[in-house]
Each structure stands twice: as C-alpha cells, then as structure tokens.
Design a protein around this motif. Structure first.
Motif, short mmCIF file in Angstrom:
data_model
loop_
_atom_site.label_atom_id
_atom_site.label_comp_id
_atom_site.label_asym_id
_atom_site.label_seq_id
_atom_site.Cartn_x
_atom_site.Cartn_y
_atom_site.Cartn_z
N THR A 98 0.86 -1.19 0.00
CA THR A 98 0.00 0.00 0.00
C THR A 98 0.89 1.24 0.00
O THR A 98 2.01 1.20 0.52
N TYR A 99 0.37 2.31 -0.61
CA TYR A 99 1.16 3.54 -0.72
C TYR A 99 0.31 4.75 -0.38
O TYR A 99 -0.89 4.79 -0.72
N LYS A 100 0.92 5.73 0.29
CA LYS A 100 0.19 6.93 0.74
C LYS A 100 0.11 7.93 -0.41
O LYS A 100 1.08 8.12 -1.14
N THR A 101 -1.05 8.56 -0.56
CA THR A 101 -1.23 9.56 -1.62
C THR A 101 -1.09 10.96 -1.04
O THR A 101 -1.00 11.12 0.18
N THR A 110 -3.38 12.83 -5.55
CA THR A 110 -4.42 12.43 -4.57
C THR A 110 -4.93 11.02 -4.91
O THR A 110 -4.71 10.53 -6.03
N GLN A 111 -5.63 10.43 -3.98
CA GLN A 111 -6.19 9.10 -4.20
C GLN A 111 -7.16 9.16 -5.40
O GLN A 111 -7.11 8.27 -6.26
N ALA A 112 -7.96 10.20 -5.46
CA ALA A 112 -8.93 10.30 -6.58
C ALA A 112 -8.20 10.40 -7.92
O ALA A 112 -8.60 9.77 -8.91
N PHE A 129 -5.89 4.62 -12.82
CA PHE A 129 -5.84 3.15 -12.84
C PHE A 129 -7.19 2.47 -13.08
O PHE A 129 -7.23 1.30 -13.44
N GLU A 130 -8.31 3.21 -12.83
CA GLU A 130 -9.60 2.54 -12.98
C GLU A 130 -9.79 2.05 -14.42
O GLU A 130 -9.45 2.75 -15.37
#
Ligand SMILES: C[C@H](CCC[C@H](C)C(=O)SCCNC(=O)CCNC(=O)[C@H](O)C(C)(C)COP(=O)(O)OP(=O)(O)OC[C@H]1O[C@@H](n2cnc3c(N)ncnc32)[C@H](O)[C@@H]1OP(=O)(O)O)[C@H]1CC[C@H]2[C@@H]3[C@H](O)C[C@@H]4C[C@H](O)CC[C@]4(C)[C@H]3C[C@H](O)[C@]12C
Length: 383
Positions: free
Chosen positions: A223-226, A280-282, A288-289
C-alpha cells in the motif's frame, strides 16, 4: 432460503460462535441464542442479526433439563465453551446425542477438545500463534502482528464451524444421523493457510517475515500513501499487470530493476512511494480505474458502502436502525440469504415464545419463571 427450517440452539459466547450463528441465521436457520440467567445488562453479541434470545440458567439441573428437551427438537447445538464445561453441566455429547441421534453437536473452541491446551483460556492471537500463521504476518524487522481477530476467531473459527455444520447437515440427509463437530480455531486457521504450506517449493515464503512476495516484501504488492493522506493498494503480481502498473505511475520500466530483483525491492518501494505521494487518491483512481494494473483505493468503513462497485452489487445493507453492515456472502442465485433488517434481540426477549414453540406448556413455563430457571425480557408494547 437454503437453511430454512433448520433449528439451531446457540449457547451465548464471545465473537466466533456468534458469527457462526449469524451466518446460519442469514441463510435461513431459526437460531435461538441461549443467554445466561441473570441476564447481563450489556448484550455483547453484536452479531445477533436474525436470532432470538432466551435466558436459561444451565447451572441449575432444571435449566440443564430444559436445554436437553430443547435439543430433542433441534437440529444443531452450537457451544462456545472450553473443553469439559458442557460435560460438567450434564450436557455433553454422550447425553444429548443419546436423546437425539440426529443432533449436530458443534463445539467451537480455540484449542479443540483434546491436547494439553484443551482446558486453557485463550483468544484469537493465541490460536493464530499456535497455528504457525502468526509467524508469517508482519513487516520486515518488526514483531509478528495479528490482523484484528479476523483470522482465528472468524475465518478459522466461526466460518469454518459454519462450514462443518452445513457439511454435517448434508451428510445427515443420507445417513439420518448427527455427529460431533470439534472445531478448533488453531486448526481452522492452520487449514486456511494450506497454500503457505503447499507453496513452500515455489520459493514464495523462503525469506524472513516481511521480505516475501505477498507479505509486504514486494514493492508491487503493497500500500502507498497519496498526497491527500489516503492510500492505494497495489497487487500487480503478474508481469503483464506489473507493466500496466509501471505505465500508470508514469515510470519507464527500462530504467527500473527487473520486477523480481529481490535485492532492489526496497529501493523500488521508495521510488513508488515518492511517485504515489505526488497525486491524490482520486487522481490515482482515475489513472488506474478500468486497467489491469491491479491498483485500488484503500476504502475506509465510511466510504466502502457508497463506492460505485459495491453499490452496484448491494454489497452492504442498512437495517431498520440505519446500521450499515456487509450483505451475507456468498450470493446464491436461486436461494440467496435474506438477512433480517430488524434490531438485535434483547437478552431473554423470546424466552416464552421459544419454550412454547418447543412444546412447553404455559404451566411449565410459569413454574420455570417462579423457580428463576428462566428469565424473560419482553419489550413493553408501545400503547
Ligand atoms: C468482544 C471481546 C472479545 C473479542 C474476541 C476475542 C479477541 C476472542 O478471541 S473471543 C474467542 C475466545 N475463545 C473461545 O471462544 C474459545 C472457547 N472458549 C473458551 O476458551 C472460554 O469460553 C473463554 C476463554 C473464552 C472464556 O472462559 P470462561 O472461563 O469465561 O468460560 P468457560 O470456561 O468457557 O465456561 C463458561 C462458564 O459459563 C457458564 N455458563 C455458560 N452459559 C451459561 C448459562 N446459560 N447459565 C449458567 N451458566 C452458564 C458455564 O457453566 C461455565 O461455568 P464454569 O466456568 O463455572 O464451568 C470481549 C473480550 C473481553 C470482553 C469484556 C470483558 O469481559 C469485561 C466486560 C464484561 C461485561 O459483562 C460486558 C462488557 C465487557 C467490557 C466485555 C465486552 C466484550 O465482551 C469483551 C471486550
């Protein structure tokens, strides 16, 4: 539902047995939880969905006699106590199976019904430790850690016991006979780890804890922090998915060490971490989506039910009390689980209803009340 008509008596215990009872109730079984007398003020069974509750003092001979009579009309007895407790109450399998040879007598314990620890107290982390699995869990250079009480209590305990009960119910359709299920959480979680044992020759687990492919050693399974303090989960194991992952990060794989270069994994992890920290995560989700990069957002419990994918599948449900929880799984196409949406039962709420259902007369019930063998806690009718 698949288990409609199955009558289960669940003796009140801590987390594992309540989950087993809830699973059976979700799939249609009529689960009665037998609580103690005097009833405790705090209902600690938070997995009581679809169950009814009666309060019965098993330590009183009359109370044990009531349970024996209930077991004559039940399909399953689920007991969560350490080895020997039921025998001490005169409610061991010899007695109950004699009186009801079709009874499935499920014994859900940490260490099982035999062995030097059989009578010892314990909790999830102890069972996980004794199974060997805990030794495999943890980051490089850190102590082993137990992922909440999910693995022994629930996966290796409640779920494995439910599997045993359903298997025994199926077998009974041929033999007409019940049997004892000795569900040890040590063995349940060890059994779940069969892959770790069977893949020893593949070289997946030969390195120390936290330095292997799936235990946070590999930079492409991490896991990686955004930049907004959230996280992304990466599981790009196969080369073709890993390629898409690198592309999504905007990196050039020709300028990186090869995917399986163990000695470069920690440097690669730093590179990926600094890259993920730039968006950001978004933003990463939009990159990637829809790809096969095997990269997904780490969703919080506040976010998970409203995530588009989970919403499309109704993976989470809201009951009459506006409490959100996971829908029962797996989804059966023709006879799906239909979980109750009602509030959990009060302790002792259904004592009288259950006794009547199992053939006790009103006179017998009032005698049991006056002798304090049972208690009732029916909610006051809203006039
Ligand atoms: C929610 C917290 C728990 C989280 C899960 C945790 C991480 C686990 O791992 S749970 C898994 C535990 N292990 C097993 O289930 C394996 C099998 N069981 C056992 O080994 C034992 O039962 C035991 C070790 C779990 C408990 O041992 P104990 O000695 O208490 O019990 P037994 O030996 O089994 O004997 C049972 C005795 O009870 C009698 N009995 C049973 N039914 C009846 C009845 N109907 N009538 C009369 N008598 C009955 C039986 O006869 C036996 O009597 P004897 O001993 O005399 O033979 C929770 C962890 C801690 C909780 C909090 C804590 O308890 C304090 C508060 C207590 C309060 O009441 C509620 C709030 C608390 C804050 C409470 C809240 C949560 O429940 C916890 C945080």
């Amino acid at each position: 539902m698949a288990l409609s008509g199955v009558r289960v008596l669940e003796l009140a215990g801590l987390a594992p047995a309540p989950l087993c009872g809830m699973i059976l109730a979700d799939f249609g079984a009529r689960v009665v939880r037998v609580d103690r007398v005097p009833r405790s003020a705090v209902a600690t069974d938070v997995q009581a969905r679809g169950k009814r509750s009666m309060s019965l003092d098993l330590k009183r001979p009359r109370g044990a006699a009531v349970l024996r009579r209930l077991c004559r009309g039940a399909d399953v007895l689920l007991e969560p106590f350490r080895h020997g407790v039921m025998e001490k109450l005169g409610l061991g399998p010899d007695v109950l199976l004699q009186e009801n040879p079709r009874l499935i007598y499920a014994r859900l314990t940490g260490f099982g019904q035999s062995g030097k620890y059989a009578k010892c107290a314990g909790h999830d982390i102890n069972y996980l430790a004794l199974s060997g699995v805990l030794s495999k869990l943890g980051r490089k250079g850190e102590n082993p850690y137990a992922p909440l009480n999910l693995l022994a209590d629930f996966a290796g305990g409640g779920v494995m016991c439910a599997f045993g009960i359903v298997t025994a119910l199926y077998e009974r359709t041929r033999s007409g006979k019940g049997q004892i299920i000795d569900a040890s959480m040590v063995e349940g979680v060890a059994y779940l780890s069969s892959f770790l044992w069977k893949s020893q020759s593949l070289g997946l687990w030969n390195r120390p804890r936290g330095e292997n492919l799936l235990d946070s050693g590999a930079p492409f399974c991490e896991t990686y922090k955004t930049s907004d303090g959230k996280f992304m989960a990466v599981g790009a194991l196969e080369p073709q998915f890993y390629e898409q992952f690198i592309k999504g990060l905007g990196l050039d794989s020709d300028k990186l060490p090869s995917q399986l270069s163990f000695s470069d994994w920690s440097e690669m992890k730093k590179k990926f971490a600094s890259t993920f920290a730039q968006k950001t995560q978004a933003e990463w989700c939009s990159i990637f989506e829809g790809t096969d990069a095997c990269v997904t957002p780490v969703l919080s419990f506040d976010e998970v039910a409203s995530h588009q994918h989970n919403k499309q599948r109704n993976s989470f449900i809201e009951n009459d009390q506006e409490e959100i929880s996971p829908r029962p799984a797996p989804l059966l196409s023709r006879t799906p689980a239909v979980p109750s949406f009602k509030r959990d039962p009060f302790i002792g709420e259904h004592t009288e209803e259950i006794l009547l259902e199992y053939g006790f007369t009103k006179q017998e019930i009032s005698k049991l009340y006056s002798d304090k063998v049972i208690e009732s806690n029916k909610p006051k009718a809203n006039l």
